[in-house]
Design a protein around this motif. Structure first.
Motif, PDB file in Angstrom:
ATOM      1  N   GLY A 141     -11.416 -25.320 -24.158  1.00  0.00           N
ATOM      2  CA  GLY A 141     -11.666 -24.534 -22.620  1.00  0.00           C
ATOM      3  C   GLY A 141     -12.397 -24.226 -22.838  1.00  0.00           C
ATOM      4  O   GLY A 141     -13.113 -24.075 -21.584  1.00  0.00           O
ATOM      5  N   ARG A 142     -14.032 -24.079 -23.851  1.00  0.00           N
ATOM      6  CA  ARG A 142     -15.305 -23.476 -23.250  1.00  0.00           C
ATOM      7  C   ARG A 142     -16.391 -24.597 -22.125  1.00  0.00           C
ATOM      8  O   ARG A 142     -16.456 -24.710 -21.811  1.00  0.00           O
ATOM      9  N   LEU A 143     -15.306 -25.961 -22.670  1.00  0.00           N
ATOM     10  CA  LEU A 143     -15.746 -27.376 -22.457  1.00  0.00           C
ATOM     11  C   LEU A 143     -15.270 -27.496 -21.093  1.00  0.00           C
ATOM     12  O   LEU A 143     -16.606 -27.828 -20.503  1.00  0.00           O
ATOM     13  N   VAL A 144     -13.752 -27.186 -20.877  1.00  0.00           N
ATOM     14  CA  VAL A 144     -13.342 -27.185 -19.333  1.00  0.00           C
ATOM     15  C   VAL A 144     -14.049 -26.587 -19.038  1.00  0.00           C
ATOM     16  O   VAL A 144     -14.923 -26.704 -17.456  1.00  0.00           O
ATOM     17  N   GLY A 145     -14.028 -24.895 -19.380  1.00  0.00           N
ATOM     18  CA  GLY A 145     -15.171 -23.752 -18.139  1.00  0.00           C
ATOM     19  C   GLY A 145     -16.185 -23.969 -17.997  1.00  0.00           C
ATOM     20  O   GLY A 145     -17.030 -24.148 -16.473  1.00  0.00           O
ATOM     21  N   GLN A 146     -16.996 -25.099 -18.833  1.00  0.00           N
ATOM     22  CA  GLN A 146     -18.523 -25.205 -18.453  1.00  0.00           C
ATOM     23  C   GLN A 146     -18.571 -26.751 -17.846  1.00  0.00           C
ATOM     24  O   GLN A 146     -19.308 -26.818 -16.840  1.00  0.00           O
ATOM     25  N   ALA A 147     -17.460 -27.150 -17.444  1.00  0.00           N
ATOM     26  CA  ALA A 147     -16.978 -28.283 -16.428  1.00  0.00           C
ATOM     27  C   ALA A 147     -17.412 -27.628 -15.458  1.00  0.00           C
ATOM     28  O   ALA A 147     -17.795 -28.129 -14.344  1.00  0.00           O
ATOM     29  N   LEU A 148     -16.126 -26.852 -15.534  1.00  0.00           N
ATOM     30  CA  LEU A 148     -15.999 -26.635 -13.302  1.00  0.00           C
ATOM     31  C   LEU A 148     -17.114 -25.229 -13.265  1.00  0.00           C
ATOM     32  O   LEU A 148     -17.158 -25.073 -11.937  1.00  0.00           O
ATOM     33  N   GLU A 149     -18.101 -24.993 -14.118  1.00  0.00           N
ATOM     34  CA  GLU A 149     -19.284 -24.302 -13.439  1.00  0.00           C
ATOM     35  C   GLU A 149     -20.791 -25.572 -13.034  1.00  0.00           C
ATOM     36  O   GLU A 149     -20.725 -25.282 -12.422  1.00  0.00           O
TER      37      GLU A 149
END
Length: 142
Positions: free
Chosen positions: A44-52
């Motif tokens: 989830g953190r990786l997805v969140g960082q990708a979205l940023e």
């Protein structure tokens, strides 16, 4: 460029100094904003960082030519995430690429000599980064 300076306690501190390359600094890159957020697990953190990061990288393609036409060149100096030291972030906008390069060289010399850029206060300060390392390792901080 990466520059080595000394913090107020005398410990070595690494800095990144130069013209800002990205359109903006994603929130996940800021040392002051490392809370878990809505995605607590690693995927989830990786997805969140990708979205940023993806929008910041995509916008950079447009911002580079705009900076050249508008004559607004941001220069940054910030410490590289060492867990046992304070973190600093400086930014200033100048009106030509040559001025930006000259300011970066001046800041690098001041960091080598005094430990950080002189004549102004930092834009951001992260007083202690120990909790970031603990969070990353899964310790939760103490």
């Amino acid at each position: 460029m990466v520059v080595t300076g000394r913090d107020p306690d005398g410990a070595l501190q690494l800095w990144r100094v130069g013209r800002r390359r990205l359109a903006w600094r994603p929130r996940s890159a800021s040392s002051a904003s490392q809370e878990p957020g809505p995605f607590p697990d690693l995927p989830g953190r990786l997805v969140g960082q990708a979205l940023e990061w993806v929008p910041a990288l995509a916008a950079t393609v447009v911002v580079w030519p705009w900076r050249r036409c508008a004559g607004r060149w941001p220069v940054v100096a910030y410490t590289l995430g060492m867990a046992d030291q304070s973190g600093y972030h400086y930014q200033e906008v100048v009106h030509s690429r040559a001025d930006a390069d000259a300011l970066a060289v001046r800041w690098a010399a001041e960091i080598r000599k005094h430990g950080r850029p002189q004549g102004r206060e930092p834009d951001e300060v992260a007083p202690d980064r120990h909790h970031l390392l603990d969070d990353w390792l899964g310790g939760g901080g103490a």
